[in-house]
Design a protein around this motif. Structure first.
Motif, mmCIF file in Angstrom:
data_model
loop_
_atom_site.group_PDB
_atom_site.id
_atom_site.type_symbol
_atom_site.label_atom_id
_atom_site.label_comp_id
_atom_site.label_asym_id
_atom_site.label_seq_id
_atom_site.Cartn_x
_atom_site.Cartn_y
_atom_site.Cartn_z
ATOM 1 N N VAL A 188 0.868 -1.174 0.000
ATOM 2 C CA VAL A 188 0.000 0.000 0.000
ATOM 3 C C VAL A 188 0.905 1.225 0.000
ATOM 4 O O VAL A 188 1.728 1.399 0.897
ATOM 5 N N GLN A 189 0.763 2.051 -1.025
ATOM 6 C CA GLN A 189 1.693 3.168 -1.222
ATOM 7 C C GLN A 189 1.083 4.534 -0.931
ATOM 8 O O GLN A 189 1.765 5.559 -1.045
ATOM 9 N N ARG A 190 -0.189 4.542 -0.524
ATOM 10 C CA ARG A 190 -0.854 5.787 -0.121
ATOM 11 C C ARG A 190 -1.682 5.511 1.121
ATOM 12 O O ARG A 190 -2.226 4.411 1.286
ATOM 13 N N TRP A 191 -1.775 6.501 1.984
ATOM 14 C CA TRP A 191 -2.620 6.397 3.177
ATOM 15 C C TRP A 191 -3.744 7.416 3.025
ATOM 16 O O TRP A 191 -3.515 8.621 3.066
ATOM 17 N N ASP A 192 -4.955 6.914 2.825
ATOM 18 C CA ASP A 192 -6.091 7.772 2.514
ATOM 19 C C ASP A 192 -7.048 7.951 3.675
ATOM 20 O O ASP A 192 -8.155 8.452 3.501
ATOM 21 N N VAL B 263 0.797 5.221 11.458
ATOM 22 C CA VAL B 263 1.316 4.586 10.250
ATOM 23 C C VAL B 263 2.839 4.652 10.250
ATOM 24 O O VAL B 263 3.427 5.707 10.489
ATOM 25 N N THR B 264 3.460 3.523 9.998
ATOM 26 C CA THR B 264 4.914 3.412 9.863
ATOM 27 C C THR B 264 5.239 3.186 8.388
ATOM 28 O O THR B 264 4.592 2.365 7.728
ATOM 29 N N THR C 11 9.773 3.625 -3.731
ATOM 30 C CA THR C 11 8.734 4.565 -3.329
ATOM 31 C C THR C 11 8.441 4.332 -1.859
ATOM 32 O O THR C 11 8.781 3.282 -1.306
ATOM 33 N N ASP C 12 7.809 5.305 -1.217
ATOM 34 C CA ASP C 12 7.347 5.068 0.143
ATOM 35 C C ASP C 12 6.191 4.079 0.118
ATOM 36 O O ASP C 12 5.335 4.118 -0.776
ATOM 37 N N PHE C 13 6.152 3.204 1.111
ATOM 38 C CA PHE C 13 5.019 2.294 1.261
ATOM 39 C C PHE C 13 4.768 2.064 2.747
ATOM 40 O O PHE C 13 5.638 2.323 3.591
#
Length: 213
Positions: free
Chosen positions: A153-157, A170-171, A177-179
């Motif tokens: 999961v590369q986005r936190w919505d 969230v860590t 990319t950031d994940f």
């Protein structure tokens, strides 16, 4: 001397779960690999492991009605820890090899392929960026953990403007990319990496989780 907390490791056919069972026992829990409903619901902690493809893991979980039992535990404030694909299926959806499958939807987000300009699977040790007040990562902010995955999961919505008793923590990690490397959200926690394969740091993280039960 206090009794060891009881932890059920969900047995739904996922491979390579015995290393998690052994690690949890070493970390201080009384552990049982089970698909017995009463044990799943009544253990002080439940661990949901996962190896393989998102859709296949969801199908295997549904075959034993596990999403319902996991949801009942979370609704009742009973701790659950997901590991690897057991972390991914807690999100809304996974897309692997062009196949989309619904997850449990505990958190918004989609599991998708890591960038194609990096080596996959992302296999090996990596650092993480954990919140300062994290329970799981207490004393572990500078440690490295062991990852084996090609999707994340590369986005936190999640809408952080919504007031919550336990706002999610969230860590993050980075590989091209950031994940999302881990989430802590009240009774529900999960890690993309394998704490049971992460040496002393992984054992300390499991002890942190067990102490929180």
């Amino acid at each position: 001397m206090s009794a060891r907390p009881t932890v059920a490791v969900l047995d739904y056919g996922s491979g390579n779960v015995h290393s998690a069972v052994r690690a949890l026992a070493r970390a201080g829990a009384e552990v049982e690999l089970t698909q017995d409903t009463e044990k799943i619901l009544n253990a002080e902690g439940l661990v949901v492991p996962g190896v393989g493809a998102f859709a296949a893991v969801m199908d295997a979980l549904k075959a034993i009605d596990a999403p319902r039992w996991i949801g009942r535990r979370v609704a009742g404030g009973r701790p659950v820890l997901g590991i690897c694909v057991g972390h991914q299926i807690l999100f809304e959806r996974g897309v692997e090899h062009g196949i989309a499958a619904d997850g449990m939807g505990e958190w918004p987000g989609e599991v998708t392929a890591l960038p194609d300009d990096v080596v996959v699977p992302h296999m090996g040790w990596n650092t993480v960026r954990a919140p300062e007040d994290s329970v799981l990562f207490e004393g572990l902010q500078d440690e490295r953990f062991y990852f084996v995955h090609s999707y994340a999961v590369q986005r936190w919505d999640f809408d952080q403007s919504v007031e919550a008793m336990h706002p999610p923590q969230v860590t993050w990690a980075h590989h091209g990319t950031d994940f999302i490397a881990a989430v802590e959200n009240g009774p529900l926690a999960a890690t993309q990496f394998h704490p049971e394969k992460s040496g002393d740091a992984g054992m300390a993280l499991l002890r942190n989780w067990i102490k929180s039960l």
